[in-house]
Design a protein around this motif. Structure first.
Motif, PDB file in Angstrom:
ATOM      1  N   THR A  14       0.842  -1.202   0.000  1.00  0.00           N
ATOM      2  CA  THR A  14       0.000   0.000   0.000  1.00  0.00           C
ATOM      3  C   THR A  14       0.870   1.243   0.000  1.00  0.00           C
ATOM      4  OG1 THR A  14      -1.746  -1.140   1.228  1.00  0.00           O
ATOM      5  CG2 THR A  14      -1.808   1.265   1.233  1.00  0.00           C
ATOM      6  N   ALA A  15       0.472   2.240  -0.782  1.00  0.00           N
ATOM      7  CA  ALA A  15       1.135   3.541  -0.773  1.00  0.00           C
ATOM      8  C   ALA A  15       0.072   4.619  -0.603  1.00  0.00           C
ATOM      9  CB  ALA A  15       1.917   3.761  -2.060  1.00  0.00           C
ATOM     10  N   THR A  16       0.359   5.621   0.201  1.00  0.00           N
ATOM     11  CA  THR A  16      -0.586   6.723   0.411  1.00  0.00           C
ATOM     12  C   THR A  16       0.131   8.056   0.192  1.00  0.00           C
ATOM     13  OG1 THR A  16      -0.131   6.854   2.787  1.00  0.00           O
ATOM     14  CG2 THR A  16      -1.923   5.400   2.090  1.00  0.00           C
ATOM     15  N   ASP A  20      -3.745   8.437   5.074  1.00  0.00           N
ATOM     16  CA  ASP A  20      -3.217   7.181   5.600  1.00  0.00           C
ATOM     17  C   ASP A  20      -4.127   6.022   5.213  1.00  0.00           C
ATOM     18  OD1 ASP A  20      -5.383   6.999   7.468  1.00  0.00           O
ATOM     19  OD2 ASP A  20      -4.288   8.231   8.897  1.00  0.00           O
ATOM     20  N   ARG A  21      -3.787   4.838   5.660  1.00  0.00           N
ATOM     21  CA  ARG A  21      -4.509   3.635   5.256  1.00  0.00           C
ATOM     22  C   ARG A  21      -5.947   3.607   5.745  1.00  0.00           C
ATOM     23  NH1 ARG A  21      -1.934  -1.146   4.043  1.00  0.00           N
ATOM     24  NH2 ARG A  21      -3.443  -2.232   5.328  1.00  0.00           N
ATOM     25  N   HIS A  22      -6.252   4.409   6.748  1.00  0.00           N
ATOM     26  CA  HIS A  22      -7.580   4.342   7.362  1.00  0.00           C
ATOM     27  C   HIS A  22      -8.491   5.512   6.985  1.00  0.00           C
ATOM     28  CE1 HIS A  22      -5.975   0.989   9.570  1.00  0.00           C
ATOM     29  NE2 HIS A  22      -4.984   1.740  10.003  1.00  0.00           N
ATOM     30  N   SER A  23      -8.014   6.414   6.148  1.00  0.00           N
ATOM     31  CA  SER A  23      -8.838   7.512   5.673  1.00  0.00           C
ATOM     32  C   SER A  23      -9.864   6.987   4.674  1.00  0.00           C
ATOM     33  CB  SER A  23      -7.974   8.591   5.024  1.00  0.00           C
ATOM     34  OG  SER A  23      -7.090   9.146   5.970  1.00  0.00           O
ATOM     35  N   SER A  24     -11.083   7.507   4.736  1.00  0.00           N
ATOM     36  CA  SER A  24     -12.195   6.974   3.948  1.00  0.00           C
ATOM     37  C   SER A  24     -12.473   7.843   2.726  1.00  0.00           C
ATOM     38  CB  SER A  24     -13.447   6.898   4.838  1.00  0.00           C
ATOM     39  OG  SER A  24     -14.530   6.371   4.132  1.00  0.00           O
ATOM     40  N   PHE A  25     -12.527   7.192   1.560  1.00  0.00           N
ATOM     41  CA  PHE A  25     -12.769   7.853   0.276  1.00  0.00           C
ATOM     42  C   PHE A  25     -14.159   7.499  -0.254  1.00  0.00           C
ATOM     43  CE2 PHE A  25      -8.257   7.633   0.691  1.00  0.00           C
ATOM     44  CZ  PHE A  25      -7.671   8.580  -0.143  1.00  0.00           C
TER      45      PHE A  25
END
Length: 312
Positions: A14-16, A20-25
């Motif tokens: 994963t790359a952001t 971060d990994r937990h942000s919601s799109f």
């Protein structure tokens, strides 16, 4: 802001950028593949059948045409329904979206059913329909005795969300922008959820991709093409299937006023990719390129490309 992930038999990467990994799109029309899978799961559980029609589950006008539409035709965009309900005045809403950044889809399910009352069906050929998937998702939810958002969480994972109003959004929900960098209102609303109103983080999407690739996800029949959209492009329940550079790719994309997204799987290679970007603009090329490079080289495709920018 962007997040990209690759899922492989050897692990996940994963790359952001700016998040971060937990942000919601907002995942836009990738919501349709979730709807296709809860539809497939409902078939598997006997909650519905291939002959179930909308009028069996939703309080539609018995004198209207829409109540007689089979759920099976909605799942492959062959219901004869238009892209949107004329009763929602889509042109007026589109103008407000691009001039003021307003959310064009804040309707309730009750609103949606009223807007659908006088819809006339066209020829039952392939015709991409947001309205069709809105009705499909809510009908399946009624069959399961729940709301659409609850059904998706129950069948596919508790970290998916389908916010019905701005008050449902929290600090991890990313705000999107248009191509010019202007902030856009969140696309929230009960009615739109099954067609384009679901939110997810890249972490949630990785878990989802993993479950689809390893066969533990429910409703996997949705990935099997049962009709053609156009020559060379098959469709299951929501999912599209195409031959891309000699590989069979199962995929879908998404776009809202302030977000773009792409999900794709090479099921034979057990590789999946998801791209989530908080800017309006197609990321299809980036998604296909990542999936193709990884399945053909077996190495992580150029990290320079995982930078959150939409493909040119």
């Amino acid at each position: 802001m962007a997040a990209v992930a690759v899922v492989t038999p050897d692990g996940d990467m994963t790359a952001t950028r700016g998040t971060d990994r937990h942000s919601s799109f907002e995942i836009g029309s990738i919501s349709k593949v979730l709807t296709g899978m809860v539809y497939g799961d409902a078939l598997d559980r006997g909650l519905i059948s291939q002959k179930t029609v909308l009028g069996d589950l939703l309080p539609l006008d018995p004198a209207g045409e829409v109540g007689a539409v089979p759920l099976s035709s909605l799942a492959i965009h062959r219901s004869g329904l238009p892209r949107l309900a004329p009763g929602m005045h889509p042109l007026r809403r589109t103008l407000k979206l691009w001039v003021h950044g307003e959310n064009p889809y804040g309707d309730s399910l009750t609103d949606l059913l009223k807007q659908t009352r006088d819809v006339h069906l066209g020829t039952r050929r392939f015709r991409y329909s947001n309205l069709g998937f809105q009705l499909l998702g809510h009908a399946v939810a009624k069959a399961a005795g729940s709301s659409y958002g609850e059904l998706v969480q129950d069948v596919l994972g508790s970290d998916f969300s389908a916010p019905t109003c701005v008050a449902d959004l929290g600090p991890t929900d990313v705000r999107g922008v248009n191509r010019l960098g202007r902030s856009m209102q969140a696309w929230v609303g009960e009615a739109v959820a099954p067609a384009g109103g679901v939110r997810a983080s890249v972490s949630t999407m990785v878990s989802f991709l993993r479950s689809v690739l390893d066969g533990t996800a429910r409703g996997l029949s949705a990935l099997e093409p049962s009709a053609d959209c156009v020559p060379g492009v098959g469709i299951g329940a929501g999912w599209l299937v195409v031959d891309h550079r000699g590989r069979k790719v199962t995929w879908h994309n998404g776009s809202t006023g302030g977000f773009s997204s792409w999900i794709g799987l090479d099921r034979e290679a057990c590789v999946g990719v998801v791209v989530l970007v908080a800017t309006h603009g197609s990321v299809d090329r980036s998604g296909f390129r990542l999936l193709t490079e990884f399945t053909t080289t077996g190495t992580m495709p150029g990290r320079r490309g995982i930078d959150g920018r939409p493909a040119a």
